[in-house]
Scaffold this motif. Structure first.
Motif: not given
Length: 267
Positions: A158, A163, A173, A177, A180, A183, A211-212, A215, A217
């Motif tokens: 990502y 984006h 995401l 996500g 992922l 990044m 958002k991360i 996900a 992550y």
């Protein structure tokens, strides 16, 4: 863990580059994996980074000929061989992930192209290397490949500024996500409208980090900034600023992670 793209600008010996990256507080690096853009000999970078005490998060495969991947000619075969060589390098040097640019929107996938890409995936699976496909101006190819290739080795890199530059309305995401694997965090300030330090442009980092977190992550905070619009700063001043901005992102991520855990406890 906080990492930074190692070829961020400035002319200085690679050993000094890694020494300064470590000195200001970074834990790891993402390595540019070709002689392009003035890098010169690059394979020693893995050893030198580790000698400086840095973890290697991933390598970035060459991008100069990225659109050749779909071509049924010698140029296409050359790029496949380049990617296969990068996979072997990752395996031999114990680097978990390589980042790839798929062809752009003017070079759309076809059945031959997908067979060729699956050959690259087969090698990655054999060697236990992750392929992280980066979003640029390539959404048609990216979404097709990620939907068609069901492999634990193939996932998403990502790039936040790409984006919002190319597809600001698309929620990458939310869609990818869970796949992922890498990044690239940078802002949209400066003469190139990308690769600035976080918080120096107009991107909403609260939204991005939330958002991360959503996900799930757990990988590093990975800064992919360039010094293009920071030429008034010395290399160490640039790195100190980059690390401070990365710590701010880490703190936002921790706060959202804490809120997410609290919310789940009430469910």
């Amino acid at each position: 863990m906080i990492s930074i793209y190692d070829w961020f600008g400035y002319e200085l010996p690679i050993e000094e580059r890694y020494r300064l990256i470590k000195k200001v507080g970074f834990d790891g690096v993402m390595l540019w994996w070709s002689e392009g853009f003035g890098r010169g000999e690059y394979r020693s970078g893995a050893r030198l980074a580790r000698e400086a005490g840095l973890t290697i998060e991933n390598i970035h495969a060459p991008i100069e000929n990225q659109n050749d991947l779909w071509l049924a000619n010698l140029a296409g075969e050359d790029l496949v061989n380049c990617y296969l060589e990068c996979i072997e390098d990752c395996s031999n040097l114990e680097i978990p992930t390589m980042v790839i640019h798929l062809p752009d929107e003017e070079h759309i996938h076809n059945p031959f192209a997908m067979d060729r890409f699956k050959h690259i995936v087969d090698r990655a699976e054999q060697r236990g290397v992750n392929l992280a496909l980066e979003n640029l101006w390539n959404s048609t190819n990216l979404t097709h490949v990620l939907s068609e290739v069901d492999s634990p080795q193939v996932g998403f890199c990502y790039d936040v500024s790409h984006h919002y530059r190319y597809y600001p309305e698309y929620d990458f995401l939310s869609v990818y996500g869970e796949r992922l694997k890498a990044m690239h965090l940078h802002d949209n300030n400066g003469s190139y409208a990308q690769h600035g330090l976080p918080f120096d442009g107009t991107l909403d980092w609260d939204v991005i980090m939330r958002k991360i977190v959503e996900a799930d992550y757990t990988g590093p905070i990975s800064i992919e900034a360039m010094n293009w619009d920071y030429l008034n700063l010395s290399v160490e001043e640039f790195l100190v600023r980059a690390f401070k901005q990365a710590k701010k992102l880490e703190q936002i991520k921790l706060e959202y992670s804490s809120l997410s855990k609290q919310s789940s406890n009430y469910v």
